[in-house]
Design an enzyme around this catalytic site. Structure first.
Site, PDB file in Angstrom:
ATOM      1  N   GLU A 323      -1.947 -18.240  19.722  1.00 62.90           N
ATOM      2  CA  GLU A 323      -0.883 -18.477  20.507  1.00 62.90           C
ATOM      3  C   GLU A 323      -0.869 -19.490  21.583  1.00 62.90           C
ATOM      4  OE1 GLU A 323       2.202 -14.970  20.121  1.00 62.90           O
ATOM      5  OE2 GLU A 323       1.050 -14.484  21.152  1.00 62.90           O
ATOM      6  N   HIS A 352     -20.987 -13.318   1.070  1.00 57.53           N
ATOM      7  CA  HIS A 352     -20.821 -13.016  -0.019  1.00 57.53           C
ATOM      8  C   HIS A 352     -19.331 -12.862  -1.036  1.00 57.53           C
ATOM      9  CE1 HIS A 352     -24.859 -11.105  -0.232  1.00 57.53           C
ATOM     10  NE2 HIS A 352     -24.421 -10.993   1.013  1.00 57.53           N
ATOM     11  N   LYS A 456      11.249 -14.109  15.559  1.00 57.28           N
ATOM     12  CA  LYS A 456      12.095 -12.688  16.207  1.00 57.28           C
ATOM     13  C   LYS A 456      13.565 -13.302  16.364  1.00 57.28           C
ATOM     14  CE  LYS A 456       8.850 -11.683  19.927  1.00 57.28           C
ATOM     15  NZ  LYS A 456       8.850 -11.171  21.421  1.00 57.28           N
TER      16      LYS A 456
HETATM   17  O1  LIG Z   1       3.494  -6.843  24.621  1.00 52.21           O
HETATM   18  P1  LIG Z   1       4.701  -6.739  24.385  1.00 52.21           P
HETATM   19  O2  LIG Z   1       5.713  -7.477  24.855  1.00 52.21           O
HETATM   20  O3  LIG Z   1       5.365  -6.064  23.446  1.00 52.21           O
HETATM   21  O4  LIG Z   1       4.454  -8.413  23.040  1.00 52.21           O
HETATM   22  C1  LIG Z   1       3.908  -8.555  21.890  1.00 52.21           C
HETATM   23  C2  LIG Z   1       3.734  -9.112  21.335  1.00 52.21           C
HETATM   24  O5  LIG Z   1       5.155  -9.941  21.800  1.00 52.21           O
HETATM   25  C3  LIG Z   1       4.888 -11.202  21.339  1.00 52.21           C
HETATM   26  O6  LIG Z   1       5.026 -11.648  19.771  1.00 52.21           O
HETATM   27  C4  LIG Z   1       4.044 -12.308  22.349  1.00 52.21           C
HETATM   28  O7  LIG Z   1       3.832 -13.650  21.051  1.00 52.21           O
HETATM   29  C5  LIG Z   1       2.811 -11.886  22.135  1.00 52.21           C
HETATM   30  O8  LIG Z   1       2.752 -12.862  23.019  1.00 52.21           O
HETATM   31  C6  LIG Z   1       2.518 -10.171  22.267  1.00 52.21           C
HETATM   32  O9  LIG Z   1       1.020 -10.040  22.520  1.00 52.21           O
END
Ligand SMILES: O=P(O)(O)OC[C@H]1O[C@H](O)[C@H](O)[C@@H](O)[C@@H]1O
Length: 529
Positions: A323, A352, A456
């Protein structure tokens, strides 16, 4: 170079050792040349300058206009303002105070004198660090056992809740989300709330939130009178949050010594602040990655810890490295498609499984062995004369390292004396800094993740389509084809998406598909009453 004498000399020439941590780094089996080292030196002048700027509070994440401060968590004295220093130390004190009260039963669930379990809900950086640390430092006898909901998978959630069973009444729920708006974490929380309600339990009396200051989750937790909230700061990224409240709260509750984790990280941070390539373990790692992958991610990083407890290290590093480094553009806006792919499991299991390909197949990787010197805290029986199981493990590691090298496959070896709070903190810090240096070497922003947002948004679009499809079906008295639904909701380009949604809803008894399942165009769709 390949004679045993030369290799032994190269080993000694490049061996790094941290005496207080007892950690070794061996990069002798990466085939860089003296010329390469000379050429890369100037890039480290920039990397060291970037490190200094970042630690003193520069906007190291230009896209999001944010400081990057995970190093301050273990050395609050270097945080750029008094307010930050106070925030960090106060939060740490509050975590310890809260933990003591939970362990002593001063804070307890409504129907019992003590909590027995922790249910940690979160995803990505809000899960991977806590999971890695929980497994690395697990003990049979802990004050609270931990389980995780880290996905929007109803079946996975069922299993976690079923395994908790009646102990739900003595489970402390940690909802961890920096943004406080990640759907997987929000869904996990709602599912847990629902399970509590079904069991006649009061969720608020058994829940805490670890989230960004002012986030929707923080407001929700405070508004509903949850037990407590702990802050996550905008200057800490999810993937570097293990040593913030995100990782420290669950760790402390499991009886893990969080001050030792922080001390390990602090010692490693100091070691990786040394502005000398040969004396800086993170710089040596970053240089090796750069050489092995040609500064372009041409080879994958295979993480091979020869220790069961470190199984999740590769998964943790996958997020930290991929990331951070997996970027389309560099800091000047050029298309660069950077990154290093990370995968791994554990030795000797991997021997293995996929080491066959590593030894003989496509040479598209470099390996990192993680060796732990102490076999076990307990003595073990001899499995043959003069040999215990731990001797086998070392033999397997050494054997694989040599076998790979002989066949032109490079490797790095990180050796730690023991898996402990101190060394886990140090390993986390070592890789955080190596990622930071590598990002400087290839001129990218390691602290944003624009690609994640795209996924997202696309996910949210599918859910919106589902809602539209369901209302189109509700308002129709006859069954409809996919094409008819697409026309009705004005989304002719989304027909394939609609098909996937319909097939999923059909499998979950929300609607009926009739026709030839092998030929989507023949399908007619109706709601189930
Ligand atoms: O902690 P949050 O805001 O729920 O985010 C959880 C995750 O969300 C996203 O996918 C980001 O890319 C991550 O870097 C992060 O850790």
């Amino acid at each position: 170079m390949n004679s045993a004498v030369d290799l032994w000399q190269r080993y000694q020439d490049w061996l790094y050792y941290h005496s207080e941590l007892g950690i070794y780094l061996d990069i002798s089996r990466v085939r860089f040349t003296p010329d390469f080292v000379t050429q890369i030196q100037p890039k480290f002048v920039k990397a060291f300058a970037d490190m200094k700027a970042l630690e003193s509070g520069a906007i190291a994440n230009p896209d999001e206009q944010r400081m990057v401060g995970h190093y301050w968590l273990r050395s609050p004295e270097i945080a750029p303002t008094e307010e930050l220093r106070k925030d960090i130390t106060e939060t740490l004190d509050r975590i310890e105070e809260f933990t003591q009260k939970v362990h002593a039963g001063t804070i307890h669930p409504p129907t019992a004198s003590k909590f027995t379990d922790i249910l940690s809900i979160g995803i990505g950086g809000s899960a991977l660090g806590p999971q890695f640390v929980a497994q690395a430092l697990a003990k049979a006898d802990v004050p609270l056992k931990i389980s995780f909901i880290d996905n929007s998978d109803p079946d996975g959630i069922d299993l976690v809740l079923d395994l908790l069973g009646d102990r739900l009444s003595t489970t402390l729920v940690l909802v961890i989300s920096k943004s406080g708006g990640t759907p997987e974490a929000a869904n996990g929380m709602k599912e847990a709330e629902f399970a509590f309600q079904k069991a006649g339990l009061d969720f608020a009396k058994q829940a805490i939130a670890i989230t960004g200051v002012g986030s929707a989750l923080e407001k929700y937790a405070i508004g509903n009178g949850w037990l407590d909230t702990f802050p996550m700061y905008d200057w800490i990224g999810g993937r570097t949050s293990e040593l913030s409240a995100v990782g420290l709260v669950p760790a402390a509750l499991q009886g893990i010594n969080i001050r030792e984790m922080l001390r390990g990280a602090n010692l490693m941070d100091a070691a990786t602040r040394v502005e000398n390539l040969r004396q800086n373990p993170a710089a040596l790692l970053a240089m090796s990655w750069y050489f092995a992958s040609n500064g372009k991610g041409e080879k994958d990083m295979v993480i091979l810890p020869y220790k069961d407890r470190l199984l999740l290290f590769s998964r943790y590093l996958q997020q930290l490295v991929m990331e951070s480094l997996g970027k389309e553009k560099d800091l000047d806006g050029n298309l660069v498609y950077q990154g290093i792919a990370v995968y791994g499991n554990k030795g000797s299991t991997d021997q293995h499984a996929y080491v066959q390909q590593l030894r003989e197949g496509v040479p598209n990787f470099f390996a990192t062995f993680i060796e732990v010197l102490q076999d076990s805290a307990k003595p073990h029986p001899e499995v043959e004369e003069g040999v215990v199981t731990g001797d086998y493990l070392l033999g397997f590691l050494q054997g694989t390292r040599s076998a790979l090298y002989e066949n032109g496959r490079d490797s790095i070896t990180v050796t730690i004396p023991i898996v402990s709070e101190l060394t886990i903190g140090a390993l986390i810090a070592l890789y955080e800094r190596a990622v930071s240096f590598y990002a400087s070497l290839v001129n990218i922003n390691a602290y944003h993740q624009p690609g994640v947002e795209a996924g997202k948004k696309a996910g949210a679009k599918v859910l919106a389509l589902q809602k539209k499809m369901m209302s189109a079906l509700k308002s129709s008295t006859i069954s409809l084809s996919l094409g008819e639904i697409a026309d009705k909701i004005g989304a002719p380009d989304e027909i394939e998406s609609l098909y996937h949604i319909a097939r999923h809803l059909h499998a979950n008894c929300k609607l009926l598909l009739e026709g030839d399942l092998a030929q989507p165009s023949t399908l007619r769709i109706m709601l189930l009453e």
